[in-house]
Design a protein around this motif. Structure first.
Motif, mmCIF file in Angstrom:
data_model
loop_
_atom_site.group_PDB
_atom_site.id
_atom_site.type_symbol
_atom_site.label_atom_id
_atom_site.label_comp_id
_atom_site.label_asym_id
_atom_site.label_seq_id
_atom_site.Cartn_x
_atom_site.Cartn_y
_atom_site.Cartn_z
ATOM 1 N N UNK A 50 0.821 -1.230 0.000
ATOM 2 C CA UNK A 50 0.000 0.000 0.000
ATOM 3 C C UNK A 50 0.847 1.269 0.000
ATOM 4 N N UNK A 51 1.859 1.294 -0.880
ATOM 5 C CA UNK A 51 2.642 2.507 -1.050
ATOM 6 C C UNK A 51 1.824 3.525 -1.832
ATOM 7 N N UNK A 62 -2.811 17.449 10.062
ATOM 8 C CA UNK A 62 -2.276 17.816 11.375
ATOM 9 C C UNK A 62 -0.811 17.407 11.430
ATOM 10 N N UNK A 63 -0.091 17.961 12.377
ATOM 11 C CA UNK A 63 1.320 17.608 12.536
ATOM 12 C C UNK A 63 1.434 16.116 12.847
ATOM 13 N N UNK A 64 2.311 15.440 12.116
ATOM 14 C CA UNK A 64 2.511 14.011 12.322
ATOM 15 C C UNK A 64 1.747 13.132 11.346
ATOM 16 N N UNK A 65 0.798 13.701 10.596
ATOM 17 C CA UNK A 65 0.056 12.903 9.614
ATOM 18 C C UNK A 65 0.990 12.421 8.509
ATOM 19 N N UNK A 66 0.837 11.174 8.091
ATOM 20 C CA UNK A 66 1.636 10.644 6.991
ATOM 21 C C UNK A 66 1.035 11.121 5.675
ATOM 22 N N UNK A 67 1.883 11.726 4.850
ATOM 23 C CA UNK A 67 1.427 12.261 3.566
ATOM 24 C C UNK A 67 1.616 11.264 2.440
ATOM 25 N N UNK A 68 2.708 10.504 2.451
ATOM 26 C CA UNK A 68 2.986 9.542 1.387
ATOM 27 C C UNK A 68 3.935 8.477 1.902
ATOM 28 N N UNK A 69 3.785 7.258 1.369
ATOM 29 C CA UNK A 69 4.732 6.182 1.640
ATOM 30 C C UNK A 69 5.317 5.733 0.318
ATOM 31 N N UNK A 70 6.595 5.402 0.317
ATOM 32 C CA UNK A 70 7.273 5.076 -0.943
ATOM 33 C C UNK A 70 8.446 4.155 -0.676
ATOM 34 N N UNK A 71 8.784 3.351 -1.672
ATOM 35 C CA UNK A 71 9.950 2.475 -1.564
ATOM 36 C C UNK A 71 11.184 3.202 -2.094
ATOM 37 N N UNK A 72 11.043 3.907 -3.200
ATOM 38 C CA UNK A 72 12.114 4.724 -3.769
ATOM 39 C C UNK A 72 11.633 6.166 -3.777
ATOM 40 N N UNK A 73 12.550 7.108 -3.926
ATOM 41 C CA UNK A 73 12.158 8.516 -3.875
ATOM 42 C C UNK A 73 11.342 8.882 -5.106
ATOM 43 N N UNK A 74 10.048 8.978 -4.907
ATOM 44 C CA UNK A 74 9.145 9.456 -5.952
ATOM 45 C C UNK A 74 8.710 10.880 -5.626
#
Length: 148
Positions: A50-51, A62-74
């Protein structure tokens, strides 16, 4: 054996010798267990990781919310965005998410990046996508000012 030699002398006995006897037809043995198949190559059945983007353009975070997850720098961290251990991007302040594409100009000291840019066709430009959080000023709040 002698019986077979006598039977061969007559033409009627030849088909009787060639056909299987009833006793041998009943003695067919089937496998008592079915084959289980191979236990190899069981990989590839794991669920997806689920990247991807978790907050889109214009979403309030809010502060601390995850904006994106990635395996390589996209996506790269921009203003008020932090970089986690596994390259995930998170908000450092409360605000609205914005995405920008900016021209990538490598540092002259980075030989790999300079080599990459020089191998591009003439006139080609590399872009990087940055994720920013534009801080929202809280409404209806004020700071107390110390009286003189």
């Amino acid at each position: 054996m002698a019986l077979a030699v006598l039977a061969l002398g007559t033409r009627a006995a030849v088909p009787a010798l060639l056909s299987p006897s009833q006793a041998s037809a009943l003695a067919v043995r089937y496998a008592s267990k079915k084959t289980g198949g191979s236990s190899k190559n069981l990989g590839g059945k794991s669920p997806g990781k689920r990247f991807g983007l978790k907050k889109m353009e214009g979403h309030y975070v809010h502060a601390g919310n995850i904006l994106a997850t990635q395996r390589h720098f996209r996506w790269h961290p921009g203003a008020h965005v932090g970089l986690g251990k596994k390259k995930y991007l998170y908000a450092l302040e409360e605000g609205v998410v914005r995405y920008t594409k900016e021209v990538y100009v490598p540092h002259p000291g980075n030989s790999e990046a300079v080599d990459l840019v020089t191998r591009l066709p003439k006139g080609a430009v590399l872009y990087k996508t940055f994720v920013h959080v534009v801080p929202a000023k809280p409404e209806g709040t004020f700071k107390l000012v110390a009286m003189l």
